[in-house]
Motif scaffolding. Structure first.
Motif, PDB file in Angstrom:
ATOM      1  N   THR A 127      19.969  31.802  -4.877  1.00  0.00           N
ATOM      2  CA  THR A 127      19.194  32.321  -3.706  1.00  0.00           C
ATOM      3  C   THR A 127      19.258  34.162  -3.952  1.00  0.00           C
ATOM      4  O   THR A 127      20.089  34.491  -4.701  1.00  0.00           O
ATOM      5  N   VAL A 128      17.787  34.620  -3.435  1.00  0.00           N
ATOM      6  CA  VAL A 128      18.018  35.987  -3.529  1.00  0.00           C
ATOM      7  C   VAL A 128      17.557  36.017  -2.455  1.00  0.00           C
ATOM      8  O   VAL A 128      16.526  35.723  -1.682  1.00  0.00           O
ATOM      9  N   ARG A 129      18.194  36.880  -2.103  1.00  0.00           N
ATOM     10  CA  ARG A 129      18.669  37.915  -0.362  1.00  0.00           C
ATOM     11  C   ARG A 129      18.666  39.231  -0.795  1.00  0.00           C
ATOM     12  O   ARG A 129      19.465  39.794  -1.260  1.00  0.00           O
ATOM     13  N   ILE A 130      17.619  40.545   0.130  1.00  0.00           N
ATOM     14  CA  ILE A 130      17.669  41.587  -0.525  1.00  0.00           C
ATOM     15  C   ILE A 130      17.899  42.397   1.139  1.00  0.00           C
ATOM     16  O   ILE A 130      17.678  41.749   2.163  1.00  0.00           O
ATOM     17  N   ASN A 131      18.785  43.382   1.210  1.00  0.00           N
ATOM     18  CA  ASN A 131      19.092  43.809   2.201  1.00  0.00           C
ATOM     19  C   ASN A 131      18.305  45.155   3.049  1.00  0.00           C
ATOM     20  O   ASN A 131      17.650  44.677   2.234  1.00  0.00           O
ATOM     21  N   SER A 132      18.547  44.918   4.228  1.00  0.00           N
ATOM     22  CA  SER A 132      17.650  45.550   5.112  1.00  0.00           C
ATOM     23  C   SER A 132      17.961  47.411   4.305  1.00  0.00           C
ATOM     24  O   SER A 132      16.546  48.267   4.705  1.00  0.00           O
ATOM     25  N   PHE A 133      18.464  47.874   2.778  1.00  0.00           N
ATOM     26  CA  PHE A 133      18.092  49.154   2.247  1.00  0.00           C
ATOM     27  C   PHE A 133      17.923  48.779   0.346  1.00  0.00           C
ATOM     28  O   PHE A 133      17.348  49.613  -0.255  1.00  0.00           O
ATOM     29  N   GLY A 134      17.678  47.779   0.315  1.00  0.00           N
ATOM     30  CA  GLY A 134      16.427  46.679  -0.858  1.00  0.00           C
ATOM     31  C   GLY A 134      17.554  46.981  -1.649  1.00  0.00           C
ATOM     32  O   GLY A 134      16.973  46.569  -2.999  1.00  0.00           O
ATOM     33  N   TYR A 135      18.874  46.341  -1.151  1.00  0.00           N
ATOM     34  CA  TYR A 135      20.044  46.125  -2.069  1.00  0.00           C
ATOM     35  C   TYR A 135      20.177  45.145  -2.212  1.00  0.00           C
ATOM     36  O   TYR A 135      19.860  43.262  -0.802  1.00  0.00           O
ATOM     37  N   ARG A 136      20.584  43.741  -3.583  1.00  0.00           N
ATOM     38  CA  ARG A 136      20.471  42.212  -3.052  1.00  0.00           C
ATOM     39  C   ARG A 136      22.271  42.445  -3.496  1.00  0.00           C
ATOM     40  O   ARG A 136      23.437  42.366  -4.520  1.00  0.00           O
ATOM     41  N   ASP A 137      22.157  42.333  -1.934  1.00  0.00           N
ATOM     42  CA  ASP A 137      24.224  42.602  -1.885  1.00  0.00           C
ATOM     43  C   ASP A 137      24.350  42.172  -0.284  1.00  0.00           C
ATOM     44  O   ASP A 137      23.077  42.310   0.578  1.00  0.00           O
ATOM     45  N   ARG A 138      25.082  42.647   0.690  1.00  0.00           N
ATOM     46  CA  ARG A 138      25.566  41.503   2.161  1.00  0.00           C
ATOM     47  C   ARG A 138      25.478  43.505   2.506  1.00  0.00           C
ATOM     48  O   ARG A 138      24.790  44.802   2.167  1.00  0.00           O
ATOM     49  N   GLU A 139      24.882  43.245   3.599  1.00  0.00           N
ATOM     50  CA  GLU A 139      24.400  44.731   5.049  1.00  0.00           C
ATOM     51  C   GLU A 139      26.020  45.041   4.378  1.00  0.00           C
ATOM     52  O   GLU A 139      27.372  45.178   4.829  1.00  0.00           O
ATOM     53  N   ILE A 188      37.178  50.099  -1.197  1.00  0.00           N
ATOM     54  CA  ILE A 188      36.153  49.948  -2.175  1.00  0.00           C
ATOM     55  C   ILE A 188      34.796  49.093  -2.048  1.00  0.00           C
ATOM     56  O   ILE A 188      35.601  47.750  -1.906  1.00  0.00           O
ATOM     57  N   GLU A 189      33.733  49.724  -3.025  1.00  0.00           N
ATOM     58  CA  GLU A 189      32.675  48.959  -2.361  1.00  0.00           C
ATOM     59  C   GLU A 189      32.125  48.942  -3.623  1.00  0.00           C
ATOM     60  O   GLU A 189      31.819  50.239  -3.923  1.00  0.00           O
ATOM     61  N   VAL A 190      31.124  47.910  -4.606  1.00  0.00           N
ATOM     62  CA  VAL A 190      30.758  47.939  -5.597  1.00  0.00           C
ATOM     63  C   VAL A 190      29.711  47.487  -4.864  1.00  0.00           C
ATOM     64  O   VAL A 190      30.024  45.940  -4.713  1.00  0.00           O
ATOM     65  N   ILE A 191      28.154  48.246  -4.640  1.00  0.00           N
ATOM     66  CA  ILE A 191      27.357  47.672  -4.991  1.00  0.00           C
ATOM     67  C   ILE A 191      25.951  47.486  -5.883  1.00  0.00           C
ATOM     68  O   ILE A 191      26.288  48.058  -6.141  1.00  0.00           O
ATOM     69  N   ASN A 192      25.513  46.060  -5.744  1.00  0.00           N
ATOM     70  CA  ASN A 192      24.401  45.813  -6.666  1.00  0.00           C
ATOM     71  C   ASN A 192      23.315  46.735  -6.549  1.00  0.00           C
ATOM     72  O   ASN A 192      22.685  45.853  -5.813  1.00  0.00           O
ATOM     73  N   GLY A 193      22.905  47.050  -7.601  1.00  0.00           N
ATOM     74  CA  GLY A 193      21.448  47.870  -6.966  1.00  0.00           C
ATOM     75  C   GLY A 193      20.998  47.350  -8.384  1.00  0.00           C
ATOM     76  O   GLY A 193      19.771  48.666  -8.891  1.00  0.00           O
ATOM     77  N   VAL A 214      19.490  42.707 -15.670  1.00  0.00           N
ATOM     78  CA  VAL A 214      21.013  41.814 -16.079  1.00  0.00           C
ATOM     79  C   VAL A 214      21.758  42.372 -14.880  1.00  0.00           C
ATOM     80  O   VAL A 214      22.609  41.505 -14.414  1.00  0.00           O
ATOM     81  N   PRO A 215      22.324  43.982 -13.993  1.00  0.00           N
ATOM     82  CA  PRO A 215      23.127  43.426 -13.358  1.00  0.00           C
ATOM     83  C   PRO A 215      22.737  42.780 -11.982  1.00  0.00           C
ATOM     84  O   PRO A 215      23.445  42.657 -11.337  1.00  0.00           O
ATOM     85  N   PHE A 216      21.869  43.173 -11.874  1.00  0.00           N
ATOM     86  CA  PHE A 216      20.610  42.487 -10.756  1.00  0.00           C
ATOM     87  C   PHE A 216      21.736  40.846 -10.707  1.00  0.00           C
ATOM     88  O   PHE A 216      21.490  40.315  -9.241  1.00  0.00           O
ATOM     89  N   GLY A 217      21.145  40.362 -11.853  1.00  0.00           N
ATOM     90  CA  GLY A 217      22.306  38.743 -12.483  1.00  0.00           C
ATOM     91  C   GLY A 217      20.995  37.488 -11.386  1.00  0.00           C
ATOM     92  O   GLY A 217      20.804  36.941 -11.312  1.00  0.00           O
ATOM     93  N   SER A 218      19.627  38.347 -12.525  1.00  0.00           N
ATOM     94  CA  SER A 218      18.843  37.333 -12.672  1.00  0.00           C
ATOM     95  C   SER A 218      19.018  35.718 -13.059  1.00  0.00           C
ATOM     96  O   SER A 218      19.839  36.007 -14.165  1.00  0.00           O
ATOM     97  N   GLY A 219      18.980  34.158 -11.845  1.00  0.00           N
ATOM     98  CA  GLY A 219      19.633  33.314 -12.776  1.00  0.00           C
ATOM     99  C   GLY A 219      20.719  32.876 -12.124  1.00  0.00           C
ATOM    100  O   GLY A 219      21.120  31.493 -12.317  1.00  0.00           O
ATOM    101  N   VAL A 220      21.671  33.954 -11.807  1.00  0.00           N
ATOM    102  CA  VAL A 220      22.751  32.891 -10.556  1.00  0.00           C
ATOM    103  C   VAL A 220      22.513  33.320  -9.288  1.00  0.00           C
ATOM    104  O   VAL A 220      22.235  34.824  -9.370  1.00  0.00           O
ATOM    105  N   ASN A 221      23.572  33.098  -8.611  1.00  0.00           N
ATOM    106  CA  ASN A 221      23.766  33.626  -7.249  1.00  0.00           C
ATOM    107  C   ASN A 221      24.469  35.467  -7.252  1.00  0.00           C
ATOM    108  O   ASN A 221      25.661  35.825  -8.325  1.00  0.00           O
ATOM    109  N   VAL A 222      24.506  35.997  -6.373  1.00  0.00           N
ATOM    110  CA  VAL A 222      24.954  36.917  -6.067  1.00  0.00           C
ATOM    111  C   VAL A 222      26.271  37.437  -6.281  1.00  0.00           C
ATOM    112  O   VAL A 222      26.413  38.697  -6.987  1.00  0.00           O
TER     113      VAL A 222
END
Length: 362
Positions: A60-72, A119-124, A91-99
């Motif tokens: 599943t792909v979910r995009i948060n309110s800032f335009g990231y494939r990540d949690r809010e 620490i936060e690592v945001i998938n951009g 590639v970092p987005f992770g096409s084909g796998v869950n976030v």
């Protein structure tokens, strides 16, 4: 004199038509296509749509309110938090796998379990974006969330322009080929309107309007030819992929890559962000018996000139190449591949000094 008056009259008429087009036509209507989780703007490329979602068979792909494939997460970084944004393409987005299986999120788990709770690592990652689009998105989206560190992931086709290389298209309408090769002309609303009408007219008459892209010509060799142990076929495949990942072996693509990275460097300096450059390989570089690491060397040179820390994740993947399942296709990692990459990045962050190792608990 009459010729001059006619010329002036024609220019004024065109300017009035352009003014009316600007007033009554929408740029989004003329130049943007919208899909489930991303939009495409002519000349600018792809961009994720905030608060969107798309279900696939296995993920599943979910995009948060800032335009990231990540949690809010809060736009204003909490006090005492180190925020890392990982930018790049699919590639970092992770096409084909869950976030949660992507290397940015696996990296976050590893760093937190190692004692770095704040620490936060945001998938951009943004699918099918090259270095030009990355810089544009970084300037308006990533800078706004105030990261401390940005990890710039460069995959082998990231020199590809948003509309593709001019020489990659053959056939179709000459007008369509010209506009695709010169997207700047569509900054004019009048030109965009006339072009869209012309294109729809041609399609309605079943004319072959769209030129054919040669981007994926390499795919048959990749699927069927024994490139793993045949250097000649490997070289042929790299040359055939010149409009896709093979572009990284073309000397003429690197000056523009360097220029865009210089712009990114300037943005980072202006906003007190520490950048690092990460090289993302194509599958053939992991499994071929002959090493073809020229793109990684070019990236290392650019990183050195910019003064950026640099990581090539290829050695870690090669050490694990007895596992045939590190990739889901020619470039996207499987969950296992993402794990190996996250481990390489974790160690790199400490060795480069971007992060300090946490003191052991008493």
């Amino acid at each position: 004199m009459r010729l001059l008056l006619a010329l002036v009259s024609g220019v004024v008429t065109l300017l009035l038509c352009e003014l009316l087009a600007q007033l009554f036509l929408s740029d989004d209507l003329m130049n943007r296509e919208q899909f489930n989780t991303f939009s495409y703007h002519v000349g600018e490329g792809y961009e994720l749509i905030p608060n969107s979602e798309e279900e696939h068979t296995d993920y599943t792909v979910r995009i948060n309110s800032f335009g990231y494939r990540d949690r809010e997460f809060p736009k204003l970084k909490p006090a005492g938090t180190t925020r890392i944004v990982v930018v790049g393409d699919s590639v970092p987005f992770g096409s084909g796998v869950n976030v949660d299986a992507t290397f940015p999120k696996q990296l976050e788990v590893k760093l937190r379990s190692g004692g770095r709770k704040n620490i936060e690592v945001i998938n951009g990652g943004n699918p099918d974006t090259g270095i030009k689009e990355l810089v544009r998105i970084f300037s308006k989206r990533d800078v706004a969330v105030s990261p401390d560190i940005v990890l710039v992931c460069f995959y082998m086709n990231d020199s590809r322009p948003p509309m593709g290389f001019r020489s990659e298209f053959v056939g179709g309408s000459r007008v369509v080929r010209f506009v695709r090769g010169n997207p700047w002309v569509r900054r004019s609303m009048l030109v965009s309107f006339m072009y869209s009408q012309y294109y729809q007219w041609g399609v309605s008459r079943e004319f072959k309007m769209l030129p054919i892209s040669r981007r994926m010509e390499w795919h048959e060799l990749f699927k069927k030819a024994p490139w793993q142990d045949n250097p000649a076929i490997l070289n042929e495949m790299i040359e055939t992929a010149q409009f896709d990942w093979g572009a990284a072996w073309r000397d003429d693509t690197w000056p523009e890559v360097k220029d865009h990275l210089k712009v990114l460097d300037r943005l980072c300096r202006q906003n007190n962000i520490r950048p690092a450059l990460l090289a993302m390989p194509v599958k053939i570089q992991v499994y071929a018996s002959v090493q073809r690491h020229e793109p990684q060397k070019a990236l290392a040179k650019i990183a050195g000139e910019l003064g950026w820390p640099y990581l090539d994740v290829l050695p870690g993947l090669i050490r694990a190449k007895d596992d045939p399942g590190l990739f889901t296709d020619h470039c996207h990692f499987s969950p296992r591949g993402h794990t190996i990459v996250s481990e390489s990045i974790q160690e790199f962050l400490y060795q480069s000094g971007l992060l300090k190792r946490s003191a052991p608990s008493p």
